[in-house]
Design a protein around this motif. Structure first.
Motif, PDB file in Angstrom:
ATOM      1  N   ASP A   6     -24.260  -0.376 -32.351  1.00  7.48           N
ATOM      2  CA  ASP A   6     -25.333   0.249 -32.973  1.00  7.48           C
ATOM      3  C   ASP A   6     -25.900  -0.251 -34.419  1.00  7.48           C
ATOM      4  O   ASP A   6     -27.101  -0.118 -34.499  1.00  7.48           O
ATOM      5  CB  ASP A   6     -24.988   1.798 -33.208  1.00  7.48           C
ATOM      6  CG  ASP A   6     -24.906   2.740 -31.954  1.00  7.48           C
ATOM      7  OD1 ASP A   6     -25.415   2.135 -30.970  1.00  7.48           O
ATOM      8  OD2 ASP A   6     -24.207   3.621 -31.946  1.00  7.48           O
ATOM      9  N   THR A  22     -27.506  -3.465 -33.572  1.00 13.76           N
ATOM     10  CA  THR A  22     -28.815  -3.254 -32.866  1.00 13.76           C
ATOM     11  C   THR A  22     -29.953  -2.875 -34.051  1.00 13.76           C
ATOM     12  O   THR A  22     -31.012  -3.285 -33.990  1.00 13.76           O
ATOM     13  CB  THR A  22     -28.907  -2.150 -31.976  1.00 13.76           C
ATOM     14  OG1 THR A  22     -27.951  -2.362 -30.808  1.00 13.76           O
ATOM     15  CG2 THR A  22     -30.155  -1.832 -31.542  1.00 13.76           C
ATOM     16  N   THR A  23     -29.582  -1.944 -35.059  1.00 16.13           N
ATOM     17  CA  THR A  23     -30.320  -1.474 -35.949  1.00 16.13           C
ATOM     18  C   THR A  23     -30.573  -2.770 -36.788  1.00 16.13           C
ATOM     19  O   THR A  23     -31.861  -2.763 -37.381  1.00 16.13           O
ATOM     20  CB  THR A  23     -29.814  -0.453 -36.898  1.00 16.13           C
ATOM     21  OG1 THR A  23     -29.359   0.678 -35.991  1.00 16.13           O
ATOM     22  CG2 THR A  23     -30.812   0.071 -37.889  1.00 16.13           C
ATOM     23  N   THR A  52     -19.038   0.245 -30.199  1.00 14.91           N
ATOM     24  CA  THR A  52     -20.082   0.997 -29.871  1.00 14.91           C
ATOM     25  C   THR A  52     -20.758   1.359 -31.239  1.00 14.91           C
ATOM     26  O   THR A  52     -22.002   1.090 -31.519  1.00 14.91           O
ATOM     27  CB  THR A  52     -19.915   2.472 -29.226  1.00 14.91           C
ATOM     28  OG1 THR A  52     -19.249   2.561 -27.790  1.00 14.91           O
ATOM     29  CG2 THR A  52     -21.164   3.305 -29.191  1.00 14.91           C
TER      30      THR A  52
END
Length: 430
Positions: free
Chosen positions: A224, A227-228, A220
């Protein structure tokens, strides 16, 4: 022929997960093997001692029981030697379970003068060994045999046994108690092993769950971060393309030729079509697909705002497809840019108003889409030698997506029919 593309998600991660599970399974299997090996050897030693003592004890009164116990002692001695030299336990468990149930069932039905209080315990021990060492199906077969033997004894041999059996002396009672204790100890020990195995399995399950929780937390966090990072990359690409657009606009201000300025504006529109994709990607939850209706509306409206003529051009879009894959979206965006630019350039000459209609429909094959673009203008069909760069680009992009193009003119409208591949790929992050 249409090509179908299949995309697979997280192959590397699934491989790592399978390897981890394989290691855990091997560890558990080694534990079970070691446990069964110790059980087979210890049980053989205890059986040899108990059956030897019972053989000697029964030899004074009950020949049938003495023979049975002697057979058990011989089998136990053979098992000890077999395990010591071969390090194999499955044949030993197979012999114990099958012969234990078989011999006990035979003695239960055939020996009428014996008190059969302990036979059921030996049967239960044999069935439990079958379940624990060989497997559920084998244990179930032994259980059925034992129940059949008990049923036959109750209905056909019980009355004979009650009539024939004689009162037990103190010595005989002592032997019977010793045999019953042995049977109870065997079943209690098996129950103890089953309990330990369950505890071990629960412990391993908790360990695996804890590992999965930790891995999920790490995944996770990595998700994240990625994704950023990817969104930031799209944002920077979009900004860089906008800088290129600004530089081209500044350069075009130094050009006196209206024809050259028109070419500059066409190049700017193509760059803006690609920049808009990156803008939608970093604003979107998915990093591999873009909502087509939203993208097409923004793109067409942006191009319409660059129209130098004072005309009322309306645009409407109807889409039955929510998202288009990124690999297909870039060529489709460029195609749409060329069509709208050419409509403004050629189709609406001498007109104060016009309209553009765009339809996106699913094909029978889910990997393909149907696109219909039409305007209220009139296009001149150019010869092959004089075909514009825009239409050549459209045909090239259609070929890139293994698609087809058909142009239809009727009732004052020009319609482009496209069949294009929709390459949907897994989200690189999500």
């Amino acid at each position: 022929m249409k090509k179908k593309f299949h995309f697979y998600k997280y192959e590397a991660k699934q491989l790592n997960t399978n390897l981890e599970h394989m290691e855990i399974s091997e560890e558990v299997q080694l534990y079970f093997d070691d446990l069964r090996m110790k059980l087979a050897f210890r049980m053989s030693c205890v059986f040899f001692l108990v059956f030897s003592v019972l053989t000697y004890a029964y030899s004074f009164d009950f020949t049938e029981s003495a023979i049975t116990m002697a057979f058990g002692a011989a089998l136990s001695l053979f098992s000890i030697i077999f395990i010591h030299y071969t390090k194999k336990y499955k044949p030993v468990f197979f012999l114990y379970s099958t012969l234990g149930v078989g011999v006990t069932s035979f003695a239960l039905i055939a020996f009428h003068e014996t008190v059969h209080l302990v036979d059921v315990l030996w049967m239960l021990g044999g069935v439990s060994l079958g379940f624990f060492s060989i497997g559920k199906r084998f244990g179930l077969v032994l259980l059925i045999i034992s129940l059949l033997a008990i049923t036959v004894f109750v209905f056909y041999s019980l009355n004979i046994n009650i009539e024939v059996v004689r009162p037990r002396t103190f010595y005989q009672k002592l032997i019977l108690v010793a045999e019953m204790i042995s049977g109870f100890v065997l079943n209690f020990y098996l129950l103890y092993l089953f309990t330990n195995v369950n505890k071990y399995s629960e412990m391993k399950l908790r360990e695996v769950n804890e590992q999965l929780i930790e891995q999920n937390i790490k995944i996770t966090l990595q998700n994240d971060e990625k994704t950023t990072l990817v969104k930031e990359v799209h944002h920077r690409v979009k900004n860089n393309l906008q800088i290129v657009v600004s530089l081209l606009r500044l350069q075009s201000m130094e050009i006196g030729s209206s024809k050259m300025k028109e070419h500059f504006q066409e190049s700017i529109n193509r760059i803006m079509a690609m920049a808009l994709i990156h803008q939608k990607l970093y604003q979107n939850e998915s990093l591999s697909q873009v909502k087509f209706t939203e993208y097409a509306s923004d793109l067409v409206n942006t191009i319409l705002r660059t129209d130098a003529h004072e005309r009322e051009i309306t645009f409407s879009i109807h889409s039955e497809i929510e998202k288009v894959g990124l690999k297909s979206l870039v060529p489709i965006g460029l195609i749409l840019n060329e069509l709208v630019s050419n409509s403004l350039k050629h189709a609406f000459n001498g007109k104060k108003e016009g309209n553009i209609i765009l339809e996106i429909l699913p094909d029978e094959d889910k990997n393909w889409i149907q696109i219909r673009y039409s305007d209220s203008g009139t296009w001149k069909k150019p010869t092959r030698e004089k075909q514009s760069f825009g239409l050549v680009l459209v045909e090239t992009l259609v070929e890139q997506l293994d698609g087809t193009l058909k142009i239809e003119k009727k009732e004052g409208r020009t319609t482009f029919h496209f069949t294009l591949m929709n390459i949907e790929e897994p989200d690189i992050v999500n």
